[in-house]
Design an enzyme around this catalytic site. Structure first.
Site, PDB file in Angstrom:
ATOM      1  N   LEU A 268       6.232   7.519  -6.009  1.00 56.12           N
ATOM      2  CA  LEU A 268       6.501   6.147  -5.596  1.00 56.12           C
ATOM      3  C   LEU A 268       5.156   5.430  -5.521  1.00 56.12           C
ATOM      4  CD1 LEU A 268       9.147   6.520  -2.721  1.00 56.12           C
ATOM      5  CD2 LEU A 268       9.553   5.760  -5.061  1.00 56.12           C
ATOM      6  N   ASP A 269       5.118   4.197  -5.982  1.00 55.19           N
ATOM      7  CA  ASP A 269       3.843   3.484  -5.955  1.00 55.19           C
ATOM      8  C   ASP A 269       3.429   3.177  -4.517  1.00 55.19           C
ATOM      9  OD1 ASP A 269       5.122   0.974  -5.179  1.00 55.19           O
ATOM     10  OD2 ASP A 269       5.878   0.940  -7.235  1.00 55.19           O
ATOM     11  N   VAL A 270       2.233   2.668  -4.362  1.00 57.78           N
ATOM     12  CA  VAL A 270       1.661   2.481  -3.031  1.00 57.78           C
ATOM     13  C   VAL A 270       2.500   1.525  -2.192  1.00 57.78           C
ATOM     14  CG1 VAL A 270      -0.393   1.742  -1.777  1.00 57.78           C
ATOM     15  CG2 VAL A 270      -0.633   2.933  -3.945  1.00 57.78           C
ATOM     16  N   THR A 272       5.737   0.840  -2.449  1.00 53.12           N
ATOM     17  CA  THR A 272       7.143   1.212  -2.300  1.00 53.12           C
ATOM     18  C   THR A 272       7.300   2.213  -1.163  1.00 53.12           C
ATOM     19  OG1 THR A 272       7.483   0.882  -4.668  1.00 53.12           O
ATOM     20  CG2 THR A 272       9.166   2.122  -3.485  1.00 53.12           C
ATOM     21  N   ARG A 358      10.667  -2.668 -10.553  1.00 49.44           N
ATOM     22  CA  ARG A 358       9.812  -3.853 -10.451  1.00 49.44           C
ATOM     23  C   ARG A 358       9.788  -4.618 -11.777  1.00 49.44           C
ATOM     24  NH1 ARG A 358       6.696  -4.150  -5.877  1.00 49.44           N
ATOM     25  NH2 ARG A 358       6.667  -2.274  -4.565  1.00 49.44           N
TER      26      ARG A 358
END
Length: 405
Positions: A268-270, A272, A358
């Site tokens: 998961l990106d930063v 999220t 996104r």
């Protein structure tokens, strides 16, 4: 007369009506009375008894060689006593009616030693009974059957090092290439070498690899914002630091077992938040994250601005990501909540490409305020799980993720 007496005696032995015995002063007289005759016959027998045994004589109190008798022994009467010949302090032999003190002490000491030996033997028997029995020895055929069907086959050296928590698989391969790993006393430079941790002796940087590998761990983390899903970057906080307390208490909960090397399943990106799976099982991670698993992932996207049907249609049409056209499984506008002023979208995807949600929202002309993943496959993030906390997955949770342990 003698004939009559003999006949009477024979008849009375068969038909004896009355017999009486009289023992006056050591003479036995027998009177036999017959029912058919008035004749009385008297037989006399002389019986001699042995004389009585003489009573033991008590020692003379006036004798200088004897101790004065005690009050308890002065009235022995007919009782039998054992004389003791004892040497006194001057070295003279004396006759006593009681055993010496050293004899009594020796007997008491011997009885005490016997009791101690009995106690020691009983304690040893209890220990033997409580000791577990030895493991049964199986035949060669039984061991061969087990090894062929149930024993895990040899694994790649890099995989064994990663499972033991030495490093990641790529870092383990680098250690092998650098010659820092030995197998059975020889340096091994091939990561594909097949080894068995139970039989082979493996050293990494001079430290022996434990034969017992850590058990499989499956955790679900509610990832907070600002954490990355990688342990390689030092400038940003990693989700692995959220498991420091878990790793510190590992030795207490699992004594004798090495610590597992945890990593995330997917990323998961930063920015999220939400559900992320953490484990030390590489096969499980590959199974869940691979597109062939066809596991759907549900996200809740909070949008800045208004959302209408045109936006929903644009998201459902999909967009091109990394040269591949990606479309979501479903898009839904959630009802408005009083405590949340911004609109929210439920978006379900199954491909799981990088920044897929996104990119879908951005392609529709919308801007994401917050993004949270709430479900993977059949497992949904518990609503009561706080940010930064984790929960251990049960067997039913693993089955919901498509994994059969």
């Amino acid at each position: 007369m003698a004939t009559i007496a003999a006949a009477a005696t024979a008849f009375t032995t068969l038909h004896l009506s009355r017999t009486s015995f009289i023992l006056p002063s050591r003479r036995l007289r027998t009177f036999v009375t017959s029912s058919f005759s008035t004749t009385t016959i008297t037989a006399e027998f002389n019986i001699k008894f042995a004389p009585p045994k003489p009573k033991p004589k008590l020692p003379n109190p006036s004798s200088p060689d004897l101790d004065p008798p005690d009050s308890s022994t002065s009235e022995l009467g007919d009782q039998l006593f054992i004389p003791w010949i004892v040497r006194d302090e001057n070295g003279n032999l004396t006759l006593r009616t009681t055993p010496p003190e050293r004899f009594l002490k020796g007997m008491a000491h011997q009885n005490t030693q016997k009791k101690k030996k009995k106690d020691v033997k009983s304690a040893a028997n209890k220990v033997k009974q409580a000791a577990p029995s030895a493991e049964p020895k199986y035949s060669k055929a039984a061991r061969r059957f087990y090894n062929e069907r149930f024993r895990e086959p040899p694994q790649r050296l890099a995989k064994v090092l990663a499972a033991a928590g030495v490093a990641s698989r790529r870092s383990s391969e680098e250690l092998i290439f650098q010659g820092k790993v030995t197998v059975n006393g020889s340096v091994c430079n091939t990561p594909q070498t097949r080894v068995d941790p139970d039989r082979d002796v493996i050293y990494v940087n001079g430290n022996r690899l434990p034969k017992k590998l850590p058990p499989k761990v499956y955790l679900a983390l509610n990832k907070p914002k600002g954490y990355i899903c990688s342990a390689g970057e030092k400038e940003t906080k990693s989700v692995m630091c959220l498991f420091d307390d878990f790793m510190k208490s590992w030795s207490k909960r699992n004594p004798g077992l090495p610590r597992p090397r945890l990593f995330t399943v997917g990323r998961l990106d930063v920015a999220t938040t939400g559900l992320i799976i953490v484990t030390n099982d590489g096969e499980f991670a590959n199974k869940v994250s691979h597109p062939s698993s066809n596991l759907s992932k549900e996200y809740i996207a909070t949008i800045n601005g208004a959302v209408n049907k045109r936006h929903l249609f644009a998201i459902s049409e999909g967009t091109v990501i990394e040269g591949v056209h990606c479309t979501p499984d479903s898009v839904e506008l959630l009802p408005q909540q009083p405590d949340i002023s911004r609109p929210r979208l439920r978006i379900v995807v199954h491909e799981g490409r990088n920044h897929e949600v996104r990119e879908l929202v951005k392609n529709a002309g919308l801007q994401i305020h917050a993004l949270k993943r709430v479900r993977i496959g059949g497992f949904r993030l518990p609503t009561d799980l706080a940010l930064g906390k984790h929960v251990e997955l049960s067997s039913s949770n693993l089955r919901a993720l498509g994994w059969k342990s």
